[in-house]
Design a protein around this motif. Structure first.
Motif, PDB file in Angstrom:
ATOM      1  N   GLN A  34      69.942  36.440  37.745  1.00  0.00           N
ATOM      2  CA  GLN A  34      70.369  37.194  38.923  1.00  0.00           C
ATOM      3  C   GLN A  34      69.149  37.644  39.701  1.00  0.00           C
ATOM      4  O   GLN A  34      68.059  37.813  39.171  1.00  0.00           O
ATOM      5  CB  GLN A  34      71.213  38.403  38.526  1.00  0.00           C
ATOM      6  CG  GLN A  34      70.449  39.489  37.787  1.00  0.00           C
ATOM      7  CD  GLN A  34      71.332  40.669  37.456  1.00  0.00           C
ATOM      8  OE1 GLN A  34      72.551  40.577  37.481  1.00  0.00           O
ATOM      9  NE2 GLN A  34      70.717  41.798  37.145  1.00  0.00           N
ATOM     10  N   ILE A  35      69.361  37.818  40.999  1.00  0.00           N
ATOM     11  CA  ILE A  35      68.320  38.346  41.880  1.00  0.00           C
ATOM     12  C   ILE A  35      68.867  39.642  42.461  1.00  0.00           C
ATOM     13  O   ILE A  35      69.960  39.657  43.024  1.00  0.00           O
ATOM     14  CB  ILE A  35      67.993  37.334  42.995  1.00  0.00           C
ATOM     15  CG1 ILE A  35      67.342  36.088  42.396  1.00  0.00           C
ATOM     16  CG2 ILE A  35      67.084  37.958  44.042  1.00  0.00           C
ATOM     17  CD1 ILE A  35      67.370  34.890  43.294  1.00  0.00           C
ATOM     18  N   ASP A  36      68.132  40.739  42.277  1.00  0.00           N
ATOM     19  CA  ASP A  36      68.618  42.040  42.726  1.00  0.00           C
ATOM     20  C   ASP A  36      67.907  42.479  43.984  1.00  0.00           C
ATOM     21  O   ASP A  36      66.687  42.424  44.063  1.00  0.00           O
ATOM     22  CB  ASP A  36      68.368  43.090  41.641  1.00  0.00           C
ATOM     23  CG  ASP A  36      69.304  42.915  40.475  1.00  0.00           C
ATOM     24  OD1 ASP A  36      70.520  42.987  40.705  1.00  0.00           O
ATOM     25  OD2 ASP A  36      68.830  42.693  39.355  1.00  0.00           O
ATOM     26  N   ILE A  37      68.695  42.917  44.954  1.00  0.00           N
ATOM     27  CA  ILE A  37      68.127  43.506  46.170  1.00  0.00           C
ATOM     28  C   ILE A  37      68.587  44.958  46.212  1.00  0.00           C
ATOM     29  O   ILE A  37      69.784  45.223  46.259  1.00  0.00           O
ATOM     30  CB  ILE A  37      68.623  42.761  47.423  1.00  0.00           C
ATOM     31  CG1 ILE A  37      68.329  41.267  47.322  1.00  0.00           C
ATOM     32  CG2 ILE A  37      68.012  43.356  48.681  1.00  0.00           C
ATOM     33  CD1 ILE A  37      69.014  40.439  48.389  1.00  0.00           C
ATOM     34  N   TYR A  38      67.645  45.875  46.144  1.00  0.00           N
ATOM     35  CA  TYR A  38      67.983  47.296  46.219  1.00  0.00           C
ATOM     36  C   TYR A  38      67.515  47.841  47.551  1.00  0.00           C
ATOM     37  O   TYR A  38      66.334  47.727  47.890  1.00  0.00           O
ATOM     38  CB  TYR A  38      67.316  48.070  45.083  1.00  0.00           C
ATOM     39  CG  TYR A  38      67.807  47.672  43.712  1.00  0.00           C
ATOM     40  CD1 TYR A  38      69.102  47.992  43.323  1.00  0.00           C
ATOM     41  CD2 TYR A  38      66.999  46.971  42.840  1.00  0.00           C
ATOM     42  CE1 TYR A  38      69.559  47.631  42.073  1.00  0.00           C
ATOM     43  CE2 TYR A  38      67.457  46.598  41.589  1.00  0.00           C
ATOM     44  CZ  TYR A  38      68.741  46.932  41.210  1.00  0.00           C
ATOM     45  OH  TYR A  38      69.193  46.578  39.978  1.00  0.00           O
ATOM     46  N   ILE A  39      68.431  48.430  48.292  1.00  0.00           N
ATOM     47  CA  ILE A  39      68.085  48.975  49.595  1.00  0.00           C
ATOM     48  C   ILE A  39      68.405  50.460  49.608  1.00  0.00           C
ATOM     49  O   ILE A  39      69.531  50.862  49.308  1.00  0.00           O
ATOM     50  CB  ILE A  39      68.871  48.262  50.714  1.00  0.00           C
ATOM     51  CG1 ILE A  39      68.472  46.786  50.764  1.00  0.00           C
ATOM     52  CG2 ILE A  39      68.629  48.923  52.050  1.00  0.00           C
ATOM     53  CD1 ILE A  39      69.448  45.927  51.502  1.00  0.00           C
ATOM     54  N   ASP A  40      67.416  51.270  49.924  1.00  0.00           N
ATOM     55  CA  ASP A  40      67.633  52.708  50.006  1.00  0.00           C
ATOM     56  C   ASP A  40      67.339  53.187  51.416  1.00  0.00           C
ATOM     57  O   ASP A  40      66.229  53.007  51.922  1.00  0.00           O
ATOM     58  CB  ASP A  40      66.723  53.441  49.020  1.00  0.00           C
ATOM     59  CG  ASP A  40      67.309  53.432  47.619  1.00  0.00           C
ATOM     60  OD1 ASP A  40      67.834  52.369  47.257  1.00  0.00           O
ATOM     61  OD2 ASP A  40      67.255  54.453  46.936  1.00  0.00           O
ATOM     62  N   VAL A  41      68.337  53.768  52.032  1.00  0.00           N
ATOM     63  CA  VAL A  41      68.147  54.324  53.368  1.00  0.00           C
ATOM     64  C   VAL A  41      67.699  55.765  53.199  1.00  0.00           C
ATOM     65  O   VAL A  41      68.438  56.601  52.693  1.00  0.00           O
ATOM     66  CB  VAL A  41      69.449  54.250  54.185  1.00  0.00           C
ATOM     67  CG1 VAL A  41      69.244  54.862  55.556  1.00  0.00           C
ATOM     68  CG2 VAL A  41      69.907  52.814  54.300  1.00  0.00           C
ATOM     69  N   LEU A  42      66.473  56.042  53.602  1.00  0.00           N
ATOM     70  CA  LEU A  42      65.947  57.392  53.465  1.00  0.00           C
ATOM     71  C   LEU A  42      66.327  58.235  54.666  1.00  0.00           C
ATOM     72  O   LEU A  42      66.543  59.439  54.557  1.00  0.00           O
ATOM     73  CB  LEU A  42      64.423  57.355  53.325  1.00  0.00           C
ATOM     74  CG  LEU A  42      63.875  56.455  52.220  1.00  0.00           C
ATOM     75  CD1 LEU A  42      62.369  56.497  52.224  1.00  0.00           C
ATOM     76  CD2 LEU A  42      64.405  56.887  50.869  1.00  0.00           C
ATOM     77  N   GLN A  43      66.382  57.596  55.806  1.00  0.00           N
ATOM     78  CA  GLN A  43      66.752  58.315  57.025  1.00  0.00           C
ATOM     79  C   GLN A  43      67.495  57.342  57.913  1.00  0.00           C
ATOM     80  O   GLN A  43      67.064  56.205  58.088  1.00  0.00           O
ATOM     81  CB  GLN A  43      65.488  58.822  57.716  1.00  0.00           C
ATOM     82  CG  GLN A  43      65.767  59.740  58.872  1.00  0.00           C
ATOM     83  CD  GLN A  43      64.485  60.368  59.380  1.00  0.00           C
ATOM     84  OE1 GLN A  43      63.871  61.179  58.721  1.00  0.00           O
ATOM     85  NE2 GLN A  43      64.090  59.966  60.567  1.00  0.00           N
ATOM     86  N   ALA A  44      68.643  57.762  58.445  1.00  0.00           N
ATOM     87  CA  ALA A  44      69.491  56.868  59.224  1.00  0.00           C
ATOM     88  C   ALA A  44      69.547  57.313  60.675  1.00  0.00           C
ATOM     89  O   ALA A  44      69.623  58.501  60.964  1.00  0.00           O
ATOM     90  CB  ALA A  44      70.890  56.837  58.626  1.00  0.00           C
ATOM     91  N   ASP A  45      69.500  56.310  61.571  1.00  0.00           N
ATOM     92  CA  ASP A  45      69.546  56.623  62.997  1.00  0.00           C
ATOM     93  C   ASP A  45      70.280  55.519  63.748  1.00  0.00           C
ATOM     94  O   ASP A  45      69.876  55.105  64.824  1.00  0.00           O
ATOM     95  CB  ASP A  45      68.111  56.795  63.518  1.00  0.00           C
ATOM     96  CG  ASP A  45      68.096  57.274  64.965  1.00  0.00           C
ATOM     97  OD1 ASP A  45      69.030  57.985  65.351  1.00  0.00           O
ATOM     98  OD2 ASP A  45      67.155  56.918  65.686  1.00  0.00           O
ATOM     99  N   GLY A  46      71.333  54.978  63.130  1.00  0.00           N
ATOM    100  CA  GLY A  46      72.085  53.910  63.781  1.00  0.00           C
ATOM    101  C   GLY A  46      71.456  52.559  63.532  1.00  0.00           C
ATOM    102  O   GLY A  46      70.252  52.395  63.676  1.00  0.00           O
ATOM    103  N   GLY A  47      72.283  51.578  63.145  1.00  0.00           N
ATOM    104  CA  GLY A  47      71.757  50.237  62.897  1.00  0.00           C
ATOM    105  C   GLY A  47      71.062  50.088  61.569  1.00  0.00           C
ATOM    106  O   GLY A  47      70.089  49.345  61.446  1.00  0.00           O
TER     107      GLY A  47
END
Lengths: 205, 249
Positions: B123-136
């Protein structure tokens, strides 16, 4: 970087269908599939690569399981290597470092290993498999240079580097890191030699 | 000229948006490749007010085992928004309806790009963490993950960059900010493969006419070129200059 060009996945590297590591073909052309660079002669050199075992590769690993049929060896890969017990005379223990040759690879990546040699106590360092050729050098020039200055060191194609406990381990790790960071610069062996000379001078003082 | 807007909020005045951009201008975009030590590949993206970090692992042993395919590697993606990422999100950041959807659409983008046949049973894991959101954030996440995958050395058929084009105040705008997204009439995130220009993701919120949709795709494709240039620059910087600085000490 002297005229070399960084290539991203999906960029065209040749107008013909050629088989290059780290690249794929469509009906007319060849494209890079990993980050790499084009050198002066237009050859593609991958800079990041996942190691895929090939028969006769030399690999270094650690024994993680001992069963009646044989031993499992951890090789920095998703699959473990297997040493059939009937092929070897020596008894291995969990945690032993071994160097061996890949004898057979199945379609799913499981491997049988042969020509097993147990390594004495030492330290294992992880190195990017794409840069292993640089650590070995042309006609072993780099690895021999390190051996002269540091002590016993062994490089596996899978990216594990074993350094003997009798060697200067901190210096060896420094040099291995240096080669990792400077792998895509020319004249690397000379720079490493200069580094050793400087290191020696410092020791005298 | 009167804006033919259904909302009372004025988002575009004299062809200028709230932050002073023109309709086709992107927000400030900065990408840094290889920011994490322990991940196989990583990238950090600052895109307007968005701050997103992405780490990639693999190919590695597939867990749980029964999901493993003997034909290809499994691509897994986990998108997560931090509790402090934006106004709406509150103290708990566990899986939500929204993050599950985003994880799925991002995973599908990369299932089409990664050459997974080379790594069976993994498996290939992609971890995405949004620290601050501003649309998009979904488009920024895809843009970040593409750089992280390239940095990890996972073979891909192409790079991908994504951007949201939408309609606010009756006008088509590229790279919607949070206010334009929330108070506009439509939001259409699009992900383009960089070389083949294949569309790997397209979603649409709100309403657009057929004619507008065609223009949206045009604008997205033009913006894609700019984003790809920033991605390429980040990887080049990581491999050229960073190495040079460390090496020529």
């Amino acid at each position: 970087m002297n005229g070399r060009k960084i290539i991203l996945p999906g960029e065209k590297i040749a107008d013909a269908r050629v088989q290059v590591p780290g690249a794929f073909n469509d009906s007319q052309a060849t494209y890079a599939s990993v980050v790499g660079m084009l050198d002066e002669e237009g050859r593609f050199i991958p800079m990041e690569k996942k190691y895929r075992p090939i028969v006769d590769d030399v690999v270094i690993g650690m024994v993680t399981d001992a069963r009646h049929a044989g031993y499992d060896v951890e090789l920095n890969l998703p699959n473990v290597g297997f040493i059939p017990a009937r092929d070897i005379r020596l008894k291995l223990e969990l945690g032993d470092f071994v160097v061996c040759k890949v004898r057979e690879v199945t379609e799913t990546g499981d491997m049988d290993l042969a020509d097993v040699r147990r390594l004495p106590r030492g330290q294992m360092v992880v190195f990017p498999p794409a840069k292993v050729p640089r650590l070995i050098g042309k006609k072993l020039s780099m690895i021999n240079l390190i051996k002269e200055n540091v002590g016993d060191i062994l490089v596996g194609n899978n990216g594990y580097v074993w350094i003997s406990e009798k060697a200067d381990i901190p210096l060896a790790i420094k040099v291995v890191k240096m080669i990792d960071e400077g792998a895509h610069f020319s004249g690397l062996t000379d720079r490493v030699a200069a580094f050793f000379a400087k290191e020696k001078q410092n020791k005298v003082i | 000229m009167m804006a033919s807007s259904t909302s009372e909020v004025r988002l575009v005045i004299d062809g200028k948006r709230m932050d002073g951009r023109g309709p086709e201008d992107l927000r400030q975009l900065r990408i840094e490749a290889g920011v994490l030590h322990e991940a196989d590949g990583s990238a950090f993206v600052e895109w307007g007010g968005n701050k997103i970090i992405c780490g990639v692992y693999g190919p590695r042993e597939c867990i749980p085992r029964f999901l493993a395919s003997p034909y290809r590697a499994l691509v897994k993606c986990r998108y997560m928004m931090s509790p402090f990422a934006s106004l709406e999100e509150h103290s708990r950041s566990g899986p939500s309806r929204r993050s599950t959807e985003l994880s799925k659409v991002i995973r599908e983008v990369f299932e089409n790009l990664v050459i997974a046949e080379k790594f069976p049973n993994t498996q290939i894991d992609i971890y995405i963490d949004v620290l601050q959101a501003d649309g998009g954030t979904r488009t920024a996440s895809i843009t970040a993950a593409a750089v992280a995958l390239a940095n990890a050395g996972i073979p891909m058929k192409d790079m991908v960059s994504a951007v949201a084009v939408g309609k606010a105040d009756g006008q088509l705008l590229v790279d919607l900010g949070k206010a334009e997204d929330n108070f506009g009439q439509s939001d259409t995130p699009v992900a383009f493969a960089s070389r083949s220009k294949d569309i790997l993701l397209i979603q649409m919120d709100g309403m657009l006419t057929r004619d507008e949709m065609a223009r949206v795709l045009d604008m997205a494709e033009r913006a894609e070129g700019k984003i790809h240039a920033v991605q390429a620059d980040s990887l080049k910087r990581h491999y050229e200059e960073a190495g040079e600085k460390k090496f020529l000490m």
